[in-house]
Scaffold this motif. Structure first.
Motif, PDB file in Angstrom:
ATOM      1  N   LEU A 176     115.307 -29.844  48.179  1.00  0.00           N
ATOM      2  CA  LEU A 176     114.626 -28.856  49.002  1.00  0.00           C
ATOM      3  C   LEU A 176     115.535 -27.687  49.355  1.00  0.00           C
ATOM      4  CD1 LEU A 176     112.076 -28.002  50.534  1.00  0.00           C
ATOM      5  CD2 LEU A 176     112.859 -29.399  52.455  1.00  0.00           C
ATOM      6  N   ALA A 177     116.749 -27.955  49.787  1.00  0.00           N
ATOM      7  CA  ALA A 177     117.665 -26.882  50.206  1.00  0.00           C
ATOM      8  C   ALA A 177     118.015 -25.955  49.045  1.00  0.00           C
ATOM      9  CB  ALA A 177     118.931 -27.472  50.819  1.00  0.00           C
ATOM     10  N   ALA A 178     118.342 -26.504  47.881  1.00  0.00           N
ATOM     11  CA  ALA A 178     118.724 -25.679  46.732  1.00  0.00           C
ATOM     12  C   ALA A 178     117.541 -24.862  46.219  1.00  0.00           C
ATOM     13  CB  ALA A 178     119.279 -26.543  45.605  1.00  0.00           C
ATOM     14  N   THR A 179     116.363 -25.456  46.190  1.00  0.00           N
ATOM     15  CA  THR A 179     115.192 -24.747  45.693  1.00  0.00           C
ATOM     16  C   THR A 179     114.778 -23.647  46.672  1.00  0.00           C
ATOM     17  OG1 THR A 179     114.492 -26.753  44.555  1.00  0.00           O
ATOM     18  CG2 THR A 179     112.840 -25.027  44.818  1.00  0.00           C
ATOM     19  N   ARG A 180     114.845 -23.947  47.961  1.00  0.00           N
ATOM     20  CA  ARG A 180     114.548 -22.927  48.973  1.00  0.00           C
ATOM     21  C   ARG A 180     115.535 -21.767  48.862  1.00  0.00           C
ATOM     22  NH1 ARG A 180     113.793 -22.992  55.465  1.00  0.00           N
ATOM     23  NH2 ARG A 180     114.688 -20.922  55.692  1.00  0.00           N
ATOM     24  N   ALA A 181     116.818 -22.071  48.751  1.00  0.00           N
ATOM     25  CA  ALA A 181     117.842 -21.023  48.630  1.00  0.00           C
ATOM     26  C   ALA A 181     117.602 -20.172  47.387  1.00  0.00           C
ATOM     27  CB  ALA A 181     119.235 -21.646  48.597  1.00  0.00           C
ATOM     28  N   PHE A 182     117.169 -20.789  46.301  1.00  0.00           N
ATOM     29  CA  PHE A 182     116.862 -20.050  45.085  1.00  0.00           C
ATOM     30  C   PHE A 182     115.775 -19.009  45.344  1.00  0.00           C
ATOM     31  CE2 PHE A 182     116.089 -19.046  40.738  1.00  0.00           C
ATOM     32  CZ  PHE A 182     114.717 -18.953  40.609  1.00  0.00           C
ATOM     33  N   TYR A 183     114.655 -19.410  45.923  1.00  0.00           N
ATOM     34  CA  TYR A 183     113.547 -18.482  46.155  1.00  0.00           C
ATOM     35  C   TYR A 183     113.893 -17.428  47.208  1.00  0.00           C
ATOM     36  CZ  TYR A 183     110.708 -21.125  42.990  1.00  0.00           C
ATOM     37  OH  TYR A 183     110.227 -21.705  41.854  1.00  0.00           O
ATOM     38  N   ILE A 232     100.375 -22.336  46.543  1.00  0.00           N
ATOM     39  CA  ILE A 232     100.644 -23.359  45.535  1.00  0.00           C
ATOM     40  C   ILE A 232     101.799 -24.202  46.048  1.00  0.00           C
ATOM     41  CG2 ILE A 232     102.224 -21.906  44.222  1.00  0.00           C
ATOM     42  CD1 ILE A 232     100.915 -23.314  41.692  1.00  0.00           C
ATOM     43  N   GLU A 233     101.781 -25.474  45.702  1.00  0.00           N
ATOM     44  CA  GLU A 233     102.835 -26.361  46.169  1.00  0.00           C
ATOM     45  C   GLU A 233     103.704 -26.805  44.999  1.00  0.00           C
ATOM     46  OE1 GLU A 233     102.186 -29.329  49.470  1.00  0.00           O
ATOM     47  OE2 GLU A 233     102.226 -30.629  47.703  1.00  0.00           O
ATOM     48  N   PHE A 234     105.004 -26.726  45.209  1.00  0.00           N
ATOM     49  CA  PHE A 234     105.969 -27.145  44.202  1.00  0.00           C
ATOM     50  C   PHE A 234     106.591 -28.470  44.603  1.00  0.00           C
ATOM     51  CE2 PHE A 234     106.107 -22.494  44.230  1.00  0.00           C
ATOM     52  CZ  PHE A 234     105.892 -22.203  42.890  1.00  0.00           C
ATOM     53  N   SER A 294     110.594 -16.019  52.627  1.00  0.00           N
ATOM     54  CA  SER A 294     110.997 -16.698  53.852  1.00  0.00           C
ATOM     55  C   SER A 294     110.113 -17.921  54.025  1.00  0.00           C
ATOM     56  CB  SER A 294     110.908 -15.753  55.057  1.00  0.00           C
ATOM     57  OG  SER A 294     109.591 -15.271  55.207  1.00  0.00           O
ATOM     58  N   PHE A 295     110.581 -18.852  54.846  1.00  0.00           N
ATOM     59  CA  PHE A 295     109.940 -20.162  54.939  1.00  0.00           C
ATOM     60  C   PHE A 295     109.713 -20.592  56.377  1.00  0.00           C
ATOM     61  CE2 PHE A 295     110.206 -21.517  50.540  1.00  0.00           C
ATOM     62  CZ  PHE A 295     111.133 -20.632  50.030  1.00  0.00           C
ATOM     63  N   ASN A 296     108.712 -21.436  56.548  1.00  0.00           N
ATOM     64  CA  ASN A 296     108.509 -22.195  57.776  1.00  0.00           C
ATOM     65  C   ASN A 296     108.998 -23.601  57.469  1.00  0.00           C
ATOM     66  OD1 ASN A 296     107.146 -20.137  59.233  1.00  0.00           O
ATOM     67  ND2 ASN A 296     105.275 -20.597  58.110  1.00  0.00           N
ATOM     68  N   ASP A 297     109.969 -24.066  58.224  1.00  0.00           N
ATOM     69  CA  ASP A 297     110.523 -25.400  57.987  1.00  0.00           C
ATOM     70  C   ASP A 297     109.770 -26.451  58.789  1.00  0.00           C
ATOM     71  OD1 ASP A 297     113.849 -24.100  57.761  1.00  0.00           O
ATOM     72  OD2 ASP A 297     112.515 -24.738  56.158  1.00  0.00           O
ATOM     73  N   TYR A 298     109.459 -27.548  58.132  1.00  0.00           N
ATOM     74  CA  TYR A 298     108.798 -28.684  58.757  1.00  0.00           C
ATOM     75  C   TYR A 298     109.699 -29.907  58.595  1.00  0.00           C
ATOM     76  CZ  TYR A 298     104.893 -25.483  58.620  1.00  0.00           C
ATOM     77  OH  TYR A 298     104.084 -24.381  58.787  1.00  0.00           O
ATOM     78  N   GLY A 299     110.972 -29.744  58.938  1.00  0.00           N
ATOM     79  CA  GLY A 299     111.939 -30.814  58.791  1.00  0.00           C
ATOM     80  C   GLY A 299     112.363 -30.972  57.340  1.00  0.00           C
ATOM     81  N   PRO A 300     112.937 -32.134  57.015  1.00  0.00           N
ATOM     82  CA  PRO A 300     113.429 -32.349  55.651  1.00  0.00           C
ATOM     83  C   PRO A 300     112.322 -32.652  54.642  1.00  0.00           C
ATOM     84  CG  PRO A 300     113.792 -34.307  56.959  1.00  0.00           C
ATOM     85  CD  PRO A 300     113.258 -33.253  57.904  1.00  0.00           C
ATOM     86  N   GLY A 312     104.414 -12.522  57.175  1.00  0.00           N
ATOM     87  CA  GLY A 312     104.864 -13.589  58.060  1.00  0.00           C
ATOM     88  C   GLY A 312     103.768 -14.221  58.885  1.00  0.00           C
ATOM     89  N   ALA A 313     102.529 -13.785  58.710  1.00  0.00           N
ATOM     90  CA  ALA A 313     101.432 -14.269  59.538  1.00  0.00           C
ATOM     91  C   ALA A 313     100.811 -15.573  59.029  1.00  0.00           C
ATOM     92  CB  ALA A 313     100.343 -13.199  59.644  1.00  0.00           C
ATOM     93  N   GLY A 314     101.098 -15.957  57.817  1.00  0.00           N
ATOM     94  CA  GLY A 314     100.497 -17.162  57.252  1.00  0.00           C
ATOM     95  C   GLY A 314     101.409 -17.768  56.202  1.00  0.00           C
ATOM     96  N   GLU A 315     100.853 -18.676  55.415  1.00  0.00           N
ATOM     97  CA  GLU A 315     101.588 -19.303  54.321  1.00  0.00           C
ATOM     98  C   GLU A 315     100.795 -19.190  53.038  1.00  0.00           C
ATOM     99  OE1 GLU A 315     103.970 -22.753  56.793  1.00  0.00           O
ATOM    100  OE2 GLU A 315     102.634 -23.347  55.171  1.00  0.00           O
ATOM    101  N   ILE A 316     101.533 -19.093  51.934  1.00  0.00           N
ATOM    102  CA  ILE A 316     100.892 -18.990  50.626  1.00  0.00           C
ATOM    103  C   ILE A 316     101.270 -20.138  49.710  1.00  0.00           C
ATOM    104  CG2 ILE A 316     100.564 -16.506  50.676  1.00  0.00           C
ATOM    105  CD1 ILE A 316     103.163 -16.235  49.063  1.00  0.00           C
ATOM    106  N   GLY A 317     102.134 -21.019  50.181  1.00  0.00           N
ATOM    107  CA  GLY A 317     102.557 -22.144  49.369  1.00  0.00           C
ATOM    108  C   GLY A 317     103.540 -23.012  50.106  1.00  0.00           C
ATOM    109  N   GLY A 318     104.117 -23.983  49.383  1.00  0.00           N
ATOM    110  CA  GLY A 318     105.088 -24.861  49.997  1.00  0.00           C
ATOM    111  C   GLY A 318     105.973 -25.555  48.990  1.00  0.00           C
ATOM    112  N   LEU A 319     107.107 -26.048  49.489  1.00  0.00           N
ATOM    113  CA  LEU A 319     108.052 -26.843  48.701  1.00  0.00           C
ATOM    114  C   LEU A 319     107.998 -28.265  49.244  1.00  0.00           C
ATOM    115  CD1 LEU A 319     111.123 -24.403  48.727  1.00  0.00           C
ATOM    116  CD2 LEU A 319     109.263 -24.536  47.052  1.00  0.00           C
ATOM    117  N   ASN A 320     107.674 -29.214  48.360  1.00  0.00           N
ATOM    118  CA  ASN A 320     107.458 -30.592  48.774  1.00  0.00           C
ATOM    119  C   ASN A 320     108.409 -31.537  48.054  1.00  0.00           C
ATOM    120  OD1 ASN A 320     106.502 -33.105  49.424  1.00  0.00           O
ATOM    121  ND2 ASN A 320     104.415 -32.753  48.718  1.00  0.00           N
ATOM    122  N   PRO A 321     109.459 -32.026  48.747  1.00  0.00           N
ATOM    123  CA  PRO A 321     110.375 -32.960  48.094  1.00  0.00           C
ATOM    124  C   PRO A 321     109.760 -34.337  47.863  1.00  0.00           C
ATOM    125  CG  PRO A 321     111.036 -32.630  50.371  1.00  0.00           C
ATOM    126  CD  PRO A 321     109.895 -31.680  50.103  1.00  0.00           C
ATOM    127  N   GLY A 322     108.557 -34.582  48.402  1.00  0.00           N
ATOM    128  CA  GLY A 322     107.885 -35.855  48.184  1.00  0.00           C
ATOM    129  C   GLY A 322     107.073 -35.900  46.903  1.00  0.00           C
TER     130      GLY A 322
END
Length: 119
Positions: free
Chosen positions: A19-26, A12-14, A33-39, A49-59
């Motif tokens: 981005l930094a504060a929300t990531r730190a919260f989770y 699911i995408e939020f 843990s997260f895979n970073d794709y820049g800002p 750690g083998a895949g992804e189940i969601g993402g944080l989208n500041p856009g």
């Protein structure tokens, strides 16, 4: 088929305002843990750690009007405390429901989620 795993969800995408504060919260509340794709995006890793189940989208704008995403907890009271300590706001519960107990919270960007535990 495997049952629910502690503090996990399906992809699911939020939308987030910070981005930094929300990531730190989770990271703090649930040990994610997260895979970073820049800002512009952080992918939420699967527990192994083998895949992804969601993402944080500041856009994308955050919303508490979307579907209620539920996470599973092996220890609901400990999860309530982790959410509070990490800066989340409990907005409902914990309360009983058929099959268990749950509570709902908002994260620092205003996303509303729930956490449940089996009876």
């Amino acid at each position: 088929m495997q049952g629910p795993q502690h503090h996990t969800l399906s992809y699911i995408e939020f939308g987030v305002t910070d981005l930094a504060a929300t990531r730190a919260f989770y990271e703090s509340a649930f040990g994610w843990s997260f895979n970073d794709y820049g800002p512009a995006y952080s992918g939420i890793r699967t527990p192994d750690g083998a895949g992804e189940i969601g993402g944080l989208n500041p856009g994308a704008p955050p919303s508490n009007d979307g579907p209620l995403v539920l996470l599973f907890s092996d220890d609901l009271e400990a999860t309530v405390e982790a959410v509070k300590t990490a800066g989340g706001t409990i907005v409902s519960g914990p309360y009983e429901f058929p099959g268990g107990r749950r509570f709902e919270f908002t994260d620092p960007s205003g996303n509303r989620l729930g956490v449940f535990a089996a009876a």
